[in-house]
Write an enzyme that holds these catalytic residues in place. Sequence first.
Site, short mmCIF file in Angstrom:
data_model
loop_
_atom_site.label_atom_id
_atom_site.label_comp_id
_atom_site.label_asym_id
_atom_site.label_seq_id
_atom_site.Cartn_x
_atom_site.Cartn_y
_atom_site.Cartn_z
N GLU A 492 0.83 -1.21 0.00
CA GLU A 492 0.00 0.00 0.00
C GLU A 492 0.86 1.26 0.00
O GLU A 492 0.52 2.26 0.62
CB GLU A 492 -0.94 0.02 1.22
CG GLU A 492 -1.82 -1.19 1.37
CD GLU A 492 -2.95 -1.24 0.36
OE1 GLU A 492 -3.06 -0.30 -0.45
OE2 GLU A 492 -3.69 -2.23 0.36
N GLY A 493 1.99 1.22 -0.69
CA GLY A 493 2.89 2.36 -0.72
C GLY A 493 3.96 2.21 0.35
O GLY A 493 3.67 2.26 1.54
#
Length: 821
Positions: A492-493
């Site tokens: 998620e980053g």
Amino acid sequence: MLATSTAKRAFLARSVGSTAVRSLSVLSAPPGGIGGASSAHHRHALNNQSQHQLQQQRTLLGFVHAIDKRVYQWAKNQMPPISNTEQIALGCGTIGFDKDIFTGSPSLKKLVDTYQPKLTPEEQSYMDNEVQTLCTLLNDHDVSINRDFSKDAWDYMRSEKFFGMKIPKEWGGLGFSTHAVSSVLQKLATQCFDANATVAVPNSLGPGELLVRYGTQDQKEYFLPRLADGTLIPCFGLTGPHSGSDATSLIGSDCIVTERNGELGVVATFKKRYITLAPVAGVVGLGLNLSDPNGLLKGQGGEGFTVALLERDHEGLRMGPRHMPLNAAFMNGTVEGEEVWIPMSSILGGQERCGFGWNMFVECLAEGRGVSLPAGSVGAARTVTCGVGAYSRVRKQFRVPIAEFGGIQEAMALSASDGLASIAGVDLMNAIVDNHEAPMVISSVMKQKCTELGRRIVERGMDVAAGSAICRGDKNYLGNAYMSLPIAITVEGANIMTRSFQIIGQGLTRCHPHMLELMQSLQMPQSEEKKAVEIFCKQFHKIVGHGMTNFFGSIGRGVNATVATKTRSKTAYKDGDKLLDYHEKQLLRLSANFALTADLCFTLGGSLKFQELLMGRLADALGAIYLGYATLHHYQRRRGIDGLEAVTEHAMLRLEKEAQDAMLSASDNFPGMLGPVASTVMKIGCFPLGNMTRPYKAPGDELTKEVSKLVTTPSEMRDFFQENVYVAPEGELHQVSDLIRALPVCVEADMIASSIRREKRQPTEAEADMIAKADAIRDALIQVDVYEKFPNEAAEGYVRPALVGTEERLAEMDRVRFDAA
């Protein structure tokens, strides 16, 4: 000059007003006050003077406007164009408490009055029954060795709707709150991280929630009941080989609108990786970059990011190959296809939602980043605090429980306060989402801060548990979490990217009270330049005023905070009201410091996006301030737990020091041509008396020992951390559960032994039995798993290669044993 243009306009207005008053006073003078001819001459002179002054005012106003326009043009040239994707991102999600921090004056009372995380009776029953039962079906070590769950576990997750917790009841789901989903994920993480990840995806970034919000009626009727009962396991295919942490990059995932046999659709080629649940998913939500070169959409829908819904057997779709993320067993793999035909009926939301994918994705992203991943970290924090806290009292060296060693006390106290901050942050975030908000900035803060805190907590737990934490097997309750948390850091980053530009990049544009309108004015077309200049100047002057307010507010609050800190007793925290009052004032001071620094970032213009070292430091400050408010919010809700004041104090002192140190480092290294000026302004505003107004220090040793004792001996704080930890039924071998149950026995035995030594006497029979019982428990719990053979050695006749080599070499020698004749 721009900064003073508003003041100039006000001055001119006052001048016009005073001239008019003087003229009226002359014209209304009584007869004889001014003689006839001379009076007319005087009035004529005054009229000429007034016209001359008005002409001067118009000239000055025109001059100021010209300067405003020049500065607008300079700013417009400095500001790079905002892409469509960036425009969508700026318009998606919500702002709330994050904006309050950027104003410099957030309110704890507002937080407490607005956000109350709680479970309904139905949700609590699910926690006590279905979640407890699932945990009993999971053996963390077996899952990691087999790289999969048993069929019984899969079937139970499906039948009890673990994959449909967020789907509304009308579609067959459970319709649970965000707080309930987070609580389920936390408890699963205390037993099996792979189960946490597996249940998280369908309840956050799986297409289920997107279908509820944006799906066509036909799509809802077909997919939602099948997702709710687990018939179809979902996944979401976004990341490609060239995406990395740039979720906006859809390189290699393209589709072109075309028509086949009279039906409109797209032909897509895509290559996705790192897709959780893809190897077992029955349906995938696929992120594609749609183009319509022939204009077949005809205004219904548009080009850009589009989501398609494809079932596993869709022609041309390939799902099944697996990645092996470290030692994790959750399903993760690839989704690929070339020239795949997708009818418009399979586009999520239908043709009218073509090009609408980012709006869908960004608004749902808050839940995956801000809820699911932090929930896993909280599970790890509770496990370490309870399990390792008990282990440090059970384990002895030099005839002393290692909990009495200073290094262990430091590690346990740090884990406890980090754990409390994580729990508080998660509770507040859950309540914010359940309040129908989608806070993009806070969700990024939560993802980055909580996963990092979780990693530190588990690392400390590994250090304390030492050998028992590195030998894999049923008794090891830390190893898999230790190897799983780097995955949470990455997905998620990646945290390194989230921290160094995403949090502040989003925050300055979305949360600053005046920045978004100013940026939008710079994007307006040439035909609306007059309006754009007016908006720009208005917002620019507001930014200057905002900065001045925070500058002087920082100085005043800084001096007051220093005085309050210097005169504060080390035991003042024992009074809960004083604890809240003191730390809220410190957070208000730090918020003003942060808001001032955010205003100073505008001196960097468009180059700010390249100043990642500065943005990383400000992200640290923002994260510490948010978690500080969350911790006070938590204390206000849960006060009454014996020992909560001490752990809250420990956490707050560390968070305040973290924010202070981050802003000091930012002031020491402020970049840009105006960096020296901004640095000086920041130092004067944030630290007006130098070192004297940097009062925050790490917790003292006495407080550290107190917090450590609270989590290594029976206490209400240990009971608090034990909430939502899986405890196996009596008689079932389960290391964490056995440690929890052993703690009071070992503590009582140690008290008896200490009393005997102090009184120089022999133990009674009952005392001897208790000491013997504790010794037996200790002996059992410090053992580690050992295997006659590893699974790859189980084949009949298998001999380890090294032993084969030894036999071969000895066979060539005359003497094969030392004791041979």
